[in-house]
Design a protein around this motif. Sequence first.
Motif, short mmCIF file in Angstrom:
data_model
loop_
_atom_site.label_atom_id
_atom_site.label_comp_id
_atom_site.label_asym_id
_atom_site.label_seq_id
_atom_site.Cartn_x
_atom_site.Cartn_y
_atom_site.Cartn_z
N ARG A 240 -14.64 -5.18 -14.06
CA ARG A 240 -13.80 -5.05 -12.81
C ARG A 240 -14.10 -6.28 -12.03
NH1 ARG A 240 -11.67 -2.21 -15.87
NH2 ARG A 240 -11.04 0.08 -15.63
N ASP A 241 -13.48 -6.44 -10.70
CA ASP A 241 -13.69 -7.73 -10.03
C ASP A 241 -15.18 -7.52 -9.21
OD1 ASP A 241 -11.25 -8.50 -10.22
OD2 ASP A 241 -10.34 -7.54 -8.53
N GLU A 245 -17.14 -1.52 -8.82
CA GLU A 245 -15.74 -1.00 -9.19
C GLU A 245 -15.83 -0.33 -10.60
OE1 GLU A 245 -11.90 -2.81 -7.24
OE2 GLU A 245 -13.68 -4.39 -7.80
N ALA A 246 -16.42 -1.37 -11.53
CA ALA A 246 -16.80 -1.22 -13.06
C ALA A 246 -17.63 0.16 -13.09
CB ALA A 246 -17.36 -2.48 -13.82
N TRP A 247 -18.90 0.14 -12.49
CA TRP A 247 -19.52 1.41 -12.64
C TRP A 247 -18.99 2.65 -12.20
CZ3 TRP A 247 -23.10 1.79 -16.12
CH2 TRP A 247 -23.90 0.57 -16.44
N ALA A 248 -18.13 2.62 -11.07
CA ALA A 248 -17.34 3.88 -10.73
C ALA A 248 -16.12 4.06 -11.91
CB ALA A 248 -16.45 3.34 -9.28
N GLU A 249 -15.81 3.12 -12.76
CA GLU A 249 -14.92 3.50 -13.67
C GLU A 249 -15.65 4.30 -14.90
OE1 GLU A 249 -11.43 3.93 -16.21
OE2 GLU A 249 -11.96 4.00 -14.08
N ALA A 250 -16.95 3.73 -15.17
CA ALA A 250 -17.90 4.32 -16.14
C ALA A 250 -18.08 5.98 -15.61
CB ALA A 250 -19.00 3.63 -16.36
N ASP A 251 -18.35 5.99 -14.47
CA ASP A 251 -18.78 7.36 -13.92
C ASP A 251 -17.49 8.23 -14.04
OD1 ASP A 251 -21.45 6.50 -13.13
OD2 ASP A 251 -20.82 6.00 -11.27
N ASP A 318 -18.01 -11.52 -14.16
CA ASP A 318 -18.99 -12.64 -14.46
C ASP A 318 -20.04 -11.91 -15.24
OD1 ASP A 318 -17.97 -14.86 -12.99
OD2 ASP A 318 -18.43 -14.05 -11.31
N GLU A 319 -20.48 -10.72 -14.75
CA GLU A 319 -21.92 -10.19 -15.56
C GLU A 319 -21.43 -9.81 -17.20
OE1 GLU A 319 -23.96 -7.51 -11.83
OE2 GLU A 319 -22.17 -6.53 -13.18
N VAL A 320 -20.20 -9.40 -17.14
CA VAL A 320 -19.64 -8.94 -18.43
C VAL A 320 -19.66 -10.38 -19.48
CG1 VAL A 320 -17.95 -8.31 -20.37
CG2 VAL A 320 -18.59 -6.89 -18.17
N ALA A 321 -19.16 -11.33 -18.88
CA ALA A 321 -19.07 -12.62 -19.62
C ALA A 321 -20.62 -13.25 -19.83
CB ALA A 321 -18.44 -13.68 -18.80
N GLN A 322 -21.47 -13.11 -18.85
CA GLN A 322 -22.83 -13.23 -19.12
C GLN A 322 -23.35 -12.61 -20.17
OE1 GLN A 322 -24.76 -15.93 -17.63
NE2 GLN A 322 -26.26 -15.42 -19.10
N ARG A 323 -23.43 -11.26 -20.35
CA ARG A 323 -23.97 -10.50 -21.25
C ARG A 323 -23.22 -10.97 -22.80
NH1 ARG A 323 -26.16 -9.05 -17.30
NH2 ARG A 323 -27.10 -11.09 -17.89
N LEU A 324 -21.96 -11.09 -22.75
CA LEU A 324 -21.44 -11.59 -24.14
C LEU A 324 -21.89 -12.89 -24.36
CD1 LEU A 324 -17.64 -10.77 -23.55
CD2 LEU A 324 -19.05 -9.66 -25.20
#
Length: 368
Positions: A240-241, A245-251, A318-324
């Motif tokens: 997510r942006d 927001e991303a962790w809220a979706e995981a929750d 950005d975080e997801v791209a960094q992990r990939l």
Amino acid sequence: MSDNPLLLHWFLPTGGDGRDPGGVTAVQGRTGAATRRPADIGYLTQVARAAEQAGFHSLLTPVGLGCVDPWILTAALAQHTDRIGFLVAFRAGFASPTLLAQQADAFRRFAGGRLRLNVVTGGDPAEQRAYGDHVDHDRRYARTDEVMGVLRDLLDGKRVDHHGEHLRIDGAQLHEPAVRYPVPLYFGGASPAAEAVAARRADVQLLWGEPPAALAGRIDRLRAAAPELRYGLRLHIISRDTAAEAWAEADRILAGIDPEAVRASQERFARMDSTGQARMAALHGGSADAKLEVAPNLWAGIGLVREGAGTALVGSHDEVAQRLHEYRCLGIDEFVLSGYPHLEEAYRVGEEVAPRLRALLARAGADA
């Protein structure tokens, strides 16, 4: 970092789609939220076209009792798309490799070479028996080894005479095979028997999303046995942006998972003889109360109810791209990605994550 080109693939939800994860290959109860969108040709065409427009290279189709037949589905979708390839899964040992080679050769001929094959040995004895297969774990991999060897030779245009423990084939050869279109063989499996087959037969070894430290040893071991082998990683994406927001979706996903579904799924997974499935289950121990972030941004919650690939990268784009990028530096050449629902997330990952990943790779190359 690998010198091989980076390829990004997407997943086709052939058991139905929705905002939440559910079972994939086995027949089992699926929640309404996981299958709100039926896996009909209209919807799957939308997913395929979205993935094509978003820049993905190929679409992975699962195989199993709970899936529509991958050959028939992808042959249909090839008529509704222009460029995207198809990573077609099939169960080794359920059909003659000569017949499989004929099917693959017809597909690559009529679809302009847009074919890759995902060779699946199978890790659920109950599902194997439903197909009439009662061969034990290591002998299944020995049979897969023979199937892959025969299939490779036939697709390369060779005449095959093979007398093995599981197959006896005399005088097999394709008629005017379309050898101008290579067909890479993808293969998964984490047991010693599986790794031996991968080293001998596969072009790409598919891995599930474990923490990088857990994958490093496996890649090093396989690289020593098969220096030319390439590596693919199967992951879900919740991007997510912002990280919040991303962790809220995981929750939200976790809150919607029925504890009874977790219990039933984990009981079924425990009866499997799949080493890879056992490694996935060990990440969360079958409990939604466990610490599910098992490495930075790597979340094991999906594996509570979904067999096979059970981890997601969760975070900002950005975080997801960094992990990939970190997995890429580990030696991963290809990523097979997915997200719920697969239609919208194909655009999100293709438009937001992929460009950031490619920018990181370009920057790393410039700094080398």
